[in-house]
Design a protein around this motif. Structure first.
Motif, PDB file in Angstrom:
ATOM      1  N   LYS A  96       2.569  19.266 -13.471  1.00 32.82           N
ATOM      2  CA  LYS A  96       3.552  20.101 -14.171  1.00 32.82           C
ATOM      3  C   LYS A  96       3.126  20.440 -15.595  1.00 32.82           C
ATOM      4  O   LYS A  96       3.187  21.601 -15.997  1.00 32.82           O
ATOM      5  CB  LYS A  96       4.915  19.405 -14.156  1.00 32.82           C
ATOM      6  CG  LYS A  96       5.567  19.379 -12.781  1.00 32.82           C
ATOM      7  CD  LYS A  96       6.920  18.723 -12.837  1.00 32.82           C
ATOM      8  CE  LYS A  96       7.588  18.717 -11.457  1.00 32.82           C
ATOM      9  NZ  LYS A  96       8.906  18.062 -11.487  1.00 32.82           N
ATOM     10  N   PRO A  97       2.679  19.480 -16.439  1.00 31.91           N
ATOM     11  CA  PRO A  97       2.212  19.867 -17.787  1.00 31.91           C
ATOM     12  C   PRO A  97       1.018  20.806 -17.756  1.00 31.91           C
ATOM     13  O   PRO A  97       0.894  21.682 -18.610  1.00 31.91           O
ATOM     14  CB  PRO A  97       1.852  18.522 -18.430  1.00 31.91           C
ATOM     15  CG  PRO A  97       2.647  17.514 -17.685  1.00 31.91           C
ATOM     16  CD  PRO A  97       2.717  18.023 -16.291  1.00 31.91           C
ATOM     17  N   ALA A 121       1.391   9.379  -5.822  1.00 33.93           N
ATOM     18  CA  ALA A 121       1.749  10.779  -5.556  1.00 33.93           C
ATOM     19  C   ALA A 121       2.735  11.302  -6.604  1.00 33.93           C
ATOM     20  O   ALA A 121       2.636  12.454  -7.048  1.00 33.93           O
ATOM     21  CB  ALA A 121       2.342  10.903  -4.162  1.00 33.93           C
ATOM     22  N   LYS A 122       3.684  10.469  -7.050  1.00 38.95           N
ATOM     23  CA  LYS A 122       4.629  10.893  -8.082  1.00 38.95           C
ATOM     24  C   LYS A 122       3.912  11.154  -9.405  1.00 38.95           C
ATOM     25  O   LYS A 122       4.220  12.123 -10.108  1.00 38.95           O
ATOM     26  CB  LYS A 122       5.708   9.825  -8.271  1.00 38.95           C
ATOM     27  CG  LYS A 122       6.698   9.728  -7.116  1.00 38.95           C
ATOM     28  CD  LYS A 122       7.766   8.695  -7.413  1.00 38.95           C
ATOM     29  CE  LYS A 122       8.765   8.599  -6.258  1.00 38.95           C
ATOM     30  NZ  LYS A 122       9.805   7.571  -6.531  1.00 38.95           N
ATOM     31  N   GLN A 123       2.973  10.296  -9.753  1.00 35.76           N
ATOM     32  CA  GLN A 123       2.237  10.485 -11.004  1.00 35.76           C
ATOM     33  C   GLN A 123       1.396  11.755 -10.967  1.00 35.76           C
ATOM     34  O   GLN A 123       1.273  12.459 -11.976  1.00 35.76           O
ATOM     35  CB  GLN A 123       1.353   9.271 -11.272  1.00 35.76           C
ATOM     36  CG  GLN A 123       2.134   8.007 -11.587  1.00 35.76           C
ATOM     37  CD  GLN A 123       1.243   6.797 -11.781  1.00 35.76           C
ATOM     38  OE1 GLN A 123       0.025   6.863 -11.559  1.00 35.76           O
ATOM     39  NE2 GLN A 123       1.819   5.686 -12.192  1.00 35.76           N
ATOM     40  N   ARG A 131       0.826  -1.210   0.000  1.00 41.44           N
ATOM     41  CA  ARG A 131       0.000   0.000   0.000  1.00 41.44           C
ATOM     42  C   ARG A 131       0.860   1.259   0.000  1.00 41.44           C
ATOM     43  O   ARG A 131       0.558   2.228  -0.702  1.00 41.44           O
ATOM     44  CB  ARG A 131      -0.904   0.005   1.237  1.00 41.44           C
ATOM     45  CG  ARG A 131      -2.037  -0.997   1.203  1.00 41.44           C
ATOM     46  CD  ARG A 131      -2.911  -0.807   2.438  1.00 41.44           C
ATOM     47  NE  ARG A 131      -3.981  -1.792   2.507  1.00 41.44           N
ATOM     48  CZ  ARG A 131      -4.856  -1.861   3.505  1.00 41.44           C
ATOM     49  NH1 ARG A 131      -4.780  -0.983   4.498  1.00 41.44           N
ATOM     50  NH2 ARG A 131      -5.795  -2.774   3.510  1.00 41.44           N
ATOM     51  N   MET A 132       1.948   1.231   0.783  1.00 43.18           N
ATOM     52  CA  MET A 132       2.832   2.391   0.854  1.00 43.18           C
ATOM     53  C   MET A 132       3.472   2.667  -0.502  1.00 43.18           C
ATOM     54  O   MET A 132       3.516   3.821  -0.964  1.00 43.18           O
ATOM     55  CB  MET A 132       3.914   2.147   1.912  1.00 43.18           C
ATOM     56  CG  MET A 132       4.933   3.254   2.050  1.00 43.18           C
ATOM     57  SD  MET A 132       6.250   2.838   3.232  1.00 43.18           S
ATOM     58  CE  MET A 132       7.043   1.466   2.363  1.00 43.18           C
ATOM     59  N   GLU A 133       3.971   1.637  -1.164  1.00 42.40           N
ATOM     60  CA  GLU A 133       4.604   1.819  -2.470  1.00 42.40           C
ATOM     61  C   GLU A 133       3.592   2.314  -3.502  1.00 42.40           C
ATOM     62  O   GLU A 133       3.906   3.186  -4.318  1.00 42.40           O
ATOM     63  CB  GLU A 133       5.237   0.503  -2.917  1.00 42.40           C
ATOM     64  CG  GLU A 133       6.421   0.072  -2.041  1.00 42.40           C
ATOM     65  CD  GLU A 133       6.941  -1.284  -2.440  1.00 42.40           C
ATOM     66  OE1 GLU A 133       6.313  -1.933  -3.320  1.00 42.40           O
ATOM     67  OE2 GLU A 133       7.967  -1.727  -1.861  1.00 42.40           O
ATOM     68  N   ALA A 134       2.375   1.763  -3.473  1.00 42.15           N
ATOM     69  CA  ALA A 134       1.346   2.222  -4.418  1.00 42.15           C
ATOM     70  C   ALA A 134       0.959   3.669  -4.145  1.00 42.15           C
ATOM     71  O   ALA A 134       0.754   4.459  -5.074  1.00 42.15           O
ATOM     72  CB  ALA A 134       0.117   1.315  -4.320  1.00 42.15           C
ATOM     73  N   ARG A 135       0.887   4.045  -2.867  1.00 37.55           N
ATOM     74  CA  ARG A 135       0.534   5.417  -2.509  1.00 37.55           C
ATOM     75  C   ARG A 135       1.609   6.400  -2.970  1.00 37.55           C
ATOM     76  O   ARG A 135       1.304   7.474  -3.502  1.00 37.55           O
ATOM     77  CB  ARG A 135       0.343   5.507  -0.997  1.00 37.55           C
ATOM     78  CG  ARG A 135      -0.356   6.775  -0.532  1.00 37.55           C
ATOM     79  CD  ARG A 135      -0.463   6.794   0.991  1.00 37.55           C
ATOM     80  NE  ARG A 135      -1.183   5.657   1.496  1.00 37.55           N
ATOM     81  CZ  ARG A 135      -0.646   4.681   2.228  1.00 37.55           C
ATOM     82  NH1 ARG A 135       0.629   4.728   2.552  1.00 37.55           N
ATOM     83  NH2 ARG A 135      -1.389   3.685   2.659  1.00 37.55           N
TER      84      ARG A 135
END
Length: 300
Positions: A201-202, A193-195, A185-189
């Motif tokens: 930004k665009p 957030a990075k995505q 869950r932590m890695e998916a979260r």
């Protein structure tokens, strides 16, 4: 077969068999998990925080770890997933009224019952000593027993009323299966957030480009007439060509600006020219103009 002292060795003293697997004392393990910081191995004291894997820490120990991530710290592996102070949540714990702490052990002749927990569940009243499963909400930091969340089903926190989802419930000091689930869950979260940052930004760049395009279009409507000052080009209709208006932008007379041209010499209509004082209709002859000027309105 005897020795110098007349002793006779036995078989288990001469033949070494397989080593016995050392069993971990469950009571000692529970005391270490629920009463001591995972990072500094010191007794837990407020403020107490928990990571996304359900481990308990002292907040000052986490801050020291983030400021000095030395490679020689053996316990640094337990907190390698903590990237910033935002990776942990400060817990809102309910004190156990039956826990006396060190208040009754001033002389050092009293046994401290480590099985009695310092904190309890505010809903059911179970002690947080590791014998009951406890969890906290990542959105607000409130701590409850798992039994309380199952018996009193609600979509808001029982204490502060904050709304939460299933992803916000994190088990404290769970099993290996619980830790693996929380790690996924932590890695998916974090990936989510990075995505979101990449998509923001665009959008910001697109909004900036639209603003620049709007400014360029406004500047494109402003042109320089031949031999004249700065003018604005008005919109053209179906039956009329685009017209020009003088622009009050202050460029006349500045270095690099076009020379100022009189409105009387322009190609505008006579009706438009009559609005200005430079037109012949606005000028008076000597007969029409007075030979005196009133200095003041007072009568002497």
């Amino acid at each position: 077969m005897g020795c110098d002292g007349g002793t006779i060795p036995k078989r288990h003293e001469l033949v070494k068999g397989p080593k016995k697997v050392e069993k971990v004392d469950k009571d000692a393990e529970l005391v270490a998990q629920w009463n001591y910081c995972t990072l500094s191995q010191e007794i837990l004291r407020r403020p107490i925080v928990a990571c996304e894997l359900g481990r308990l820490y002292n907040k000052d120990a986490v801050i020291e770890f983030l400021l000095d991530k030395s490679a020689d710290k053996a316990m640094g592996k337990a907190a390698s997933h903590i990237k910033s102070i935002k990776s942990v949540t400060e817990l809102k714990l309910s004190d156990n009224p039956a826990w006396e702490g060190d208040r009754g052990n001033t002389k050092g002749d009293k046994h401290d019952d480590l099985q009695r927990a310092r904190f309890i569940c505010p809903v059911v009243g179970l002690e947080m000593n590791g014998r009951h499963r406890f969890c906290f909400l990542r959105c607000c930091g409130c701590v409850f027993s798992e039994r309380a969340l199952k018996e009193v089903k609600a979509e808001v926190c029982h204490t502060c009323g904050a709304a939460f989802q299933e992803d916000d419930v994190i088990v404290l000091n769970g099993t290996k299966e619980d830790v693996e689930t929380l790690r996924k869950r932590m890695e998916a979260r974090r990936l989510r957030a990075k995505q979101e940052k990449k998509t923001k930004k665009p959008k910001a760049a697109e909004a900036a480009s639209k603003a620049d395009a709007g400014e360029g279009e406004a500047e494109g409507r402003r042109g320089l007439r031949s031999g004249g000052g700065c003018v604005l080009q008005g919109p053209a209709g179906k039956d009329r060509p685009p017209f020009h208006r003088p622009c009050v932008c202050g460029l006349a007379g500045k270095p690099g600006a076009a020379p100022k041209r009189s409105i009387a010499d322009s190609e505008e209509s006579e009706t438009y020219k009559s609005l200005f004082t430079s037109h012949s209709s606005a000028k008076r002859t000597k007969e029409e103009s007075a030979h005196w000027v009133t200095h003041t309105s007072y009568c002497f």
